[in-house]
Design a protein around this motif. Structure first.
Motif, PDB file in Angstrom:
ATOM      1  N   UNK A  30      -3.555   1.706   0.896  1.00  0.00           N
ATOM      2  CA  UNK A  30      -2.337   0.920   0.701  1.00  0.00           C
ATOM      3  C   UNK A  30      -2.741  -0.407   0.065  1.00  0.00           C
ATOM      4  N   UNK A  31      -2.586  -0.484  -1.255  1.00  0.00           N
ATOM      5  CA  UNK A  31      -2.912  -1.704  -1.987  1.00  0.00           C
ATOM      6  C   UNK A  31      -1.929  -1.858  -3.147  1.00  0.00           C
ATOM      7  N   UNK A  32      -2.072  -2.931  -3.905  1.00  0.00           N
ATOM      8  CA  UNK A  32      -1.145  -3.190  -5.018  1.00  0.00           C
ATOM      9  C   UNK A  32      -1.161  -2.063  -6.047  1.00  0.00           C
ATOM     10  N   UNK A  33      -2.358  -1.546  -6.352  1.00  0.00           N
ATOM     11  CA  UNK A  33      -2.492  -0.492  -7.359  1.00  0.00           C
ATOM     12  C   UNK A  33      -1.622   0.709  -7.003  1.00  0.00           C
ATOM     13  N   UNK A  34      -1.775   1.218  -5.774  1.00  0.00           N
ATOM     14  CA  UNK A  34      -1.014   2.410  -5.373  1.00  0.00           C
ATOM     15  C   UNK A  34       0.427   2.077  -5.021  1.00  0.00           C
ATOM     16  N   UNK A  36       2.345   0.050  -6.678  1.00  0.00           N
ATOM     17  CA  UNK A  36       3.061   0.053  -7.956  1.00  0.00           C
ATOM     18  C   UNK A  36       3.326   1.473  -8.442  1.00  0.00           C
ATOM     19  N   UNK A  37       2.450   2.413  -8.102  1.00  0.00           N
ATOM     20  CA  UNK A  37       2.591   3.785  -8.573  1.00  0.00           C
ATOM     21  C   UNK A  37       3.468   4.651  -7.672  1.00  0.00           C
ATOM     22  N   UNK A  38       3.655   4.213  -6.424  1.00  0.00           N
ATOM     23  CA  UNK A  38       4.388   5.066  -5.491  1.00  0.00           C
ATOM     24  C   UNK A  38       5.711   4.486  -5.002  1.00  0.00           C
ATOM     25  N   UNK A  39       5.732   3.236  -4.628  1.00  0.00           N
ATOM     26  CA  UNK A  39       6.927   2.658  -4.019  1.00  0.00           C
ATOM     27  C   UNK A  39       8.063   2.533  -5.036  1.00  0.00           C
ATOM     28  N   UNK A  40       9.202   3.105  -4.684  1.00  0.00           N
ATOM     29  CA  UNK A  40      10.378   3.010  -5.532  1.00  0.00           C
ATOM     30  C   UNK A  40      10.334   3.889  -6.772  1.00  0.00           C
ATOM     31  N   UNK A  41       9.362   4.792  -6.845  1.00  0.00           N
ATOM     32  CA  UNK A  41       9.260   5.687  -8.003  1.00  0.00           C
ATOM     33  C   UNK A  41       9.452   7.117  -7.557  1.00  0.00           C
ATOM     34  N   UNK A  42       9.950   7.903  -8.453  1.00  0.00           N
ATOM     35  CA  UNK A  42      10.129   9.335  -8.191  1.00  0.00           C
ATOM     36  C   UNK A  42       9.333  10.126  -9.212  1.00  0.00           C
ATOM     37  N   UNK A  43       8.760  11.201  -8.741  1.00  0.00           N
ATOM     38  CA  UNK A  43       8.024  12.117  -9.612  1.00  0.00           C
ATOM     39  C   UNK A  43       8.611  13.510  -9.441  1.00  0.00           C
ATOM     40  N   UNK A  44       8.361  14.366 -10.417  1.00  0.00           N
ATOM     41  CA  UNK A  44       8.779  15.759 -10.319  1.00  0.00           C
ATOM     42  C   UNK A  44       7.665  16.617  -9.739  1.00  0.00           C
ATOM     43  N   UNK A  70       4.107   9.205   3.274  1.00  0.00           N
ATOM     44  CA  UNK A  70       4.319   8.395   4.469  1.00  0.00           C
ATOM     45  C   UNK A  70       3.238   7.322   4.475  1.00  0.00           C
ATOM     46  N   UNK A  71       3.521   6.192   5.078  1.00  0.00           N
ATOM     47  CA  UNK A  71       2.512   5.155   5.255  1.00  0.00           C
ATOM     48  C   UNK A  71       1.942   5.335   6.659  1.00  0.00           C
ATOM     49  N   UNK A  72       0.624   5.471   6.733  1.00  0.00           N
ATOM     50  CA  UNK A  72      -0.056   5.733   8.005  1.00  0.00           C
ATOM     51  C   UNK A  72      -1.271   4.826   8.135  1.00  0.00           C
ATOM     52  N   UNK A  73      -1.769   4.722   9.344  1.00  0.00           N
ATOM     53  CA  UNK A  73      -3.054   4.084   9.600  1.00  0.00           C
ATOM     54  C   UNK A  73      -3.983   5.173  10.098  1.00  0.00           C
ATOM     55  N   UNK A  84      -7.635   2.165   8.536  1.00  0.00           N
ATOM     56  CA  UNK A  84      -7.133   1.608   7.283  1.00  0.00           C
ATOM     57  C   UNK A  84      -5.721   2.134   7.034  1.00  0.00           C
ATOM     58  N   UNK A  85      -4.882   1.290   6.457  1.00  0.00           N
ATOM     59  CA  UNK A  85      -3.506   1.662   6.107  1.00  0.00           C
ATOM     60  C   UNK A  85      -3.542   2.407   4.791  1.00  0.00           C
ATOM     61  N   UNK A  86      -2.864   3.572   4.749  1.00  0.00           N
ATOM     62  CA  UNK A  86      -2.894   4.425   3.560  1.00  0.00           C
ATOM     63  C   UNK A  86      -1.509   4.962   3.230  1.00  0.00           C
TER      64      UNK A  86
END
Length: 93
Positions: A30-34, A36-44, A70-73, A84-86
């Motif tokens: 769980x960091x800025x890189x991921x 930006x790629x996951x939160x609020x985005x949809x994929x097919x 899901x966000x987990x530790x 670690x949060x992932x």
């Protein structure tokens, strides 16, 4: 309209576990890189790849519908001994 694809490249151990059905989630820190790629985005689809295969080498690519995350530790050997949060990305058909 083209498909929105999330590409996940992994090492052989994790690819083989997913392919055999013993692993159903892929973890990303769980960091800025991921975020930006996951939160609020949809994929097919998710294209889950063993390493970086040559274009068209489908023997090293598994394709899953995108079913979110899901966000987990967790504690995982890849991330060290501390929890670690992932993002746990679902890999289900």
């Amino acid at each position: 309209m083209s498909k929105r694809i999330l590409h996940l490249n992994v090492n052989g151990e994790y690819f083989d576990d997913v392919k055999s059905g013993t692993k159903g989630e892929e973890y990303r820190v769980f960091n800025d890189y991921w975020s930006k790629r996951l939160e609020g985005r949809e994929y097919d689809e998710i294209h889950y790849k063993k390493g970086y295969p040559k274009k068209g080498d489908m023997s090293k690519t598994l394709i899953f519908p995108y079913n979110g995350y899901a966000v987990k530790t967790i504690t995982h050997k890849h991330f060290g001994q501390e929890p670690v949060k992932v993002f746990a990305i679902f890999l289900t058909k």
